[in-house]
Design a protein around this motif. Structure first.
Motif, PDB file in Angstrom:
ATOM      1  N   UNK A 279       0.870  -1.177   0.000  1.00 10.69           N
ATOM      2  CA  UNK A 279       0.000   0.000   0.000  1.00 10.69           C
ATOM      3  C   UNK A 279       0.901   1.220   0.000  1.00 10.69           C
ATOM      4  N   UNK A 280       0.783   2.036  -1.010  1.00  9.06           N
ATOM      5  CA  UNK A 280       1.633   3.212  -1.183  1.00  9.06           C
ATOM      6  C   UNK A 280       0.768   4.458  -1.130  1.00  9.06           C
ATOM      7  N   UNK A 281       1.310   5.546  -0.629  1.00  8.97           N
ATOM      8  CA  UNK A 281       0.570   6.794  -0.521  1.00  8.97           C
ATOM      9  C   UNK A 281       1.057   7.787  -1.551  1.00  8.97           C
ATOM     10  N   UNK A 282       0.144   8.494  -2.172  1.00  7.39           N
ATOM     11  CA  UNK A 282       0.494   9.531  -3.142  1.00  7.39           C
ATOM     12  C   UNK A 282       0.858  10.801  -2.396  1.00  7.39           C
ATOM     13  N   UNK A 283       1.940  11.442  -2.846  1.00  7.03           N
ATOM     14  CA  UNK A 283       2.276  12.742  -2.282  1.00  7.03           C
ATOM     15  C   UNK A 283       2.167  13.824  -3.332  1.00  7.03           C
ATOM     16  N   UNK A 284       2.126  13.420  -4.595  1.00  8.93           N
ATOM     17  CA  UNK A 284       2.043  14.388  -5.677  1.00  8.93           C
ATOM     18  C   UNK A 284       1.410  13.699  -6.867  1.00  8.93           C
ATOM     19  N   UNK A 285       0.384  14.273  -7.403  1.00 11.45           N
ATOM     20  CA  UNK A 285      -0.158  13.780  -8.661  1.00 11.45           C
ATOM     21  C   UNK A 285       0.158  14.813  -9.720  1.00 11.45           C
ATOM     22  N   UNK A 286       0.893  14.393 -10.711  1.00 17.07           N
ATOM     23  CA  UNK A 286       1.377  15.304 -11.730  1.00 17.07           C
ATOM     24  C   UNK A 286       0.352  15.524 -12.817  1.00 17.07           C
ATOM     25  N   UNK A 287       0.219  16.742 -13.311  1.00 16.90           N
ATOM     26  CA  UNK A 287      -0.526  16.913 -14.545  1.00 16.90           C
ATOM     27  C   UNK A 287       0.284  16.257 -15.654  1.00 16.90           C
ATOM     28  N   UNK A 288      -0.354  15.695 -16.629  1.00 17.64           N
ATOM     29  CA  UNK A 288       0.407  14.892 -17.568  1.00 17.64           C
ATOM     30  C   UNK A 288       0.023  15.159 -19.005  1.00 17.64           C
ATOM     31  N   UNK A 289       0.969  14.859 -19.864  1.00 16.33           N
ATOM     32  CA  UNK A 289       0.736  14.874 -21.301  1.00 16.33           C
ATOM     33  C   UNK A 289       0.954  13.450 -21.777  1.00 16.33           C
ATOM     34  N   UNK A 290       0.894  13.214 -23.055  1.00 17.98           N
ATOM     35  CA  UNK A 290       1.169  11.912 -23.656  1.00 17.98           C
ATOM     36  C   UNK A 290       0.074  10.905 -23.316  1.00 17.98           C
ATOM     37  N   UNK A 291       0.364   9.627 -23.617  1.00 22.52           N
ATOM     38  CA  UNK A 291      -0.657   8.590 -23.526  1.00 22.52           C
ATOM     39  C   UNK A 291      -1.156   8.341 -22.115  1.00 22.52           C
ATOM     40  N   UNK A 292      -0.371   8.586 -21.098  1.00 26.35           N
ATOM     41  CA  UNK A 292      -0.768   8.280 -19.720  1.00 26.35           C
ATOM     42  C   UNK A 292      -1.333   9.495 -18.994  1.00 26.35           C
ATOM     43  N   UNK A 293      -1.666  10.517 -19.735  1.00 28.77           N
ATOM     44  CA  UNK A 293      -2.071  11.786 -19.134  1.00 28.77           C
ATOM     45  C   UNK A 293      -3.197  11.637 -18.124  1.00 28.77           C
TER      46      UNK A 293
ATOM     47  N   UNK B 276       6.245   4.949   0.587  1.00 25.51           N
ATOM     48  CA  UNK B 276       6.038   3.784   1.445  1.00 25.51           C
ATOM     49  C   UNK B 276       6.846   4.024   2.709  1.00 25.51           C
ATOM     50  N   UNK B 277       6.208   3.925   3.846  1.00 24.49           N
ATOM     51  CA  UNK B 277       6.867   4.129   5.136  1.00 24.49           C
ATOM     52  C   UNK B 277       7.603   5.460   5.201  1.00 24.49           C
ATOM     53  N   UNK B 278       7.014   6.507   4.619  1.00 24.08           N
ATOM     54  CA  UNK B 278       7.573   7.846   4.702  1.00 24.08           C
ATOM     55  C   UNK B 278       8.694   8.164   3.736  1.00 24.08           C
ATOM     56  N   UNK B 279       9.033   7.238   2.854  1.00 28.93           N
ATOM     57  CA  UNK B 279      10.097   7.461   1.874  1.00 28.93           C
ATOM     58  C   UNK B 279       9.555   7.244   0.465  1.00 28.93           C
ATOM     59  N   UNK B 280      10.160   7.920  -0.510  1.00 30.49           N
ATOM     60  CA  UNK B 280       9.744   7.735  -1.905  1.00 30.49           C
ATOM     61  C   UNK B 280       9.986   6.286  -2.304  1.00 30.49           C
ATOM     62  N   UNK B 281       8.952   5.642  -2.809  1.00 27.50           N
ATOM     63  CA  UNK B 281       9.041   4.261  -3.275  1.00 27.50           C
ATOM     64  C   UNK B 281       9.129   4.207  -4.797  1.00 27.50           C
ATOM     65  N   UNK B 282       8.276   5.006  -5.445  1.00 26.97           N
ATOM     66  CA  UNK B 282       8.301   5.009  -6.907  1.00 26.97           C
ATOM     67  C   UNK B 282       7.796   6.344  -7.435  1.00 26.97           C
ATOM     68  N   UNK B 283       8.222   6.618  -8.659  1.00 22.91           N
ATOM     69  CA  UNK B 283       7.746   7.783  -9.395  1.00 22.91           C
ATOM     70  C   UNK B 283       7.246   7.278 -10.734  1.00 22.91           C
ATOM     71  N   UNK B 284       6.015   7.629 -11.064  1.00 26.13           N
ATOM     72  CA  UNK B 284       5.398   7.203 -12.317  1.00 26.13           C
ATOM     73  C   UNK B 284       5.129   8.459 -13.132  1.00 26.13           C
ATOM     74  N   UNK B 285       5.800   8.580 -14.267  1.00 26.62           N
ATOM     75  CA  UNK B 285       5.659   9.775 -15.116  1.00 26.62           C
ATOM     76  C   UNK B 285       4.685   9.512 -16.264  1.00 26.62           C
ATOM     77  N   UNK B 286       4.077  10.572 -16.728  1.00 23.55           N
ATOM     78  CA  UNK B 286       3.075  10.482 -17.793  1.00 23.55           C
ATOM     79  C   UNK B 286       3.650  10.004 -19.120  1.00 23.55           C
ATOM     80  N   UNK B 287       4.961  10.144 -19.325  1.00 18.75           N
ATOM     81  CA  UNK B 287       5.556   9.731 -20.601  1.00 18.75           C
ATOM     82  C   UNK B 287       5.883   8.247 -20.658  1.00 18.75           C
ATOM     83  N   UNK B 288       5.465   7.477 -19.627  1.00 17.78           N
ATOM     84  CA  UNK B 288       5.720   6.037 -19.632  1.00 17.78           C
ATOM     85  C   UNK B 288       7.032   5.647 -19.003  1.00 17.78           C
ATOM     86  N   UNK B 289       7.736   6.611 -18.402  1.00 20.58           N
ATOM     87  CA  UNK B 289       8.972   6.313 -17.687  1.00 20.58           C
ATOM     88  C   UNK B 289       8.731   6.511 -16.201  1.00 20.58           C
ATOM     89  N   UNK B 290       9.710   6.139 -15.409  1.00 20.10           N
ATOM     90  CA  UNK B 290       9.600   6.340 -13.977  1.00 20.10           C
ATOM     91  C   UNK B 290      10.816   5.801 -13.258  1.00 20.10           C
TER      92      UNK B 290
END
Length: 87
Positions: free
Chosen positions: A5-19, A29-43
């Motif tokens: 279970x991960x918590x969002x701290x920022x939802x980015x406005x996005x372009x491209x296919x994942x906008x 996760x547990x107060x530390x950045x676990x993952x970053x998911x970018x709108x361009x399909x990278x992260x």
């Protein structure tokens, strides 16, 4: 089965296919950045640069080594829950 279970701290406005994907953002996760998911399909996951794709139920993470993680996902409020290796 692994469930995270991960918590969002920022939802980015996005372009491209994942906008419009609710997965786009920085997840904690547990107060530390676990993952970053970018709108361009990278992260980034575990400090590694990755590519990703998702549909309404499944998230696939592609690592530079050729490894692929496939998991189901759901978001409730600001919490992302992913399930790997089972139902």
């Amino acid at each position: 089965m692994i469930r995270l279970a991960l918590r969002a701290v920022l939802l980015s406005p996005a372009a491209a296919f994942a906008a419009t994907s609710p997965l786009v953002g920085t997840w904690m996760k547990d107060g530390a950045v676990y993952s970053e998911v970018r709108a361009d399909g990278t992260g980034r996951v575990h400090g590694q640069t990755v590519r990703w794709k998702a549909d309404a139920k499944t998230l696939s993470i592609f690592y530079p080594t050729g490894a692929v993680e496939i998991m189901t996902w759901k978001i409730a409020g600001k919490t992302l829950t992913v399930t790997m290796g089972g139902q």
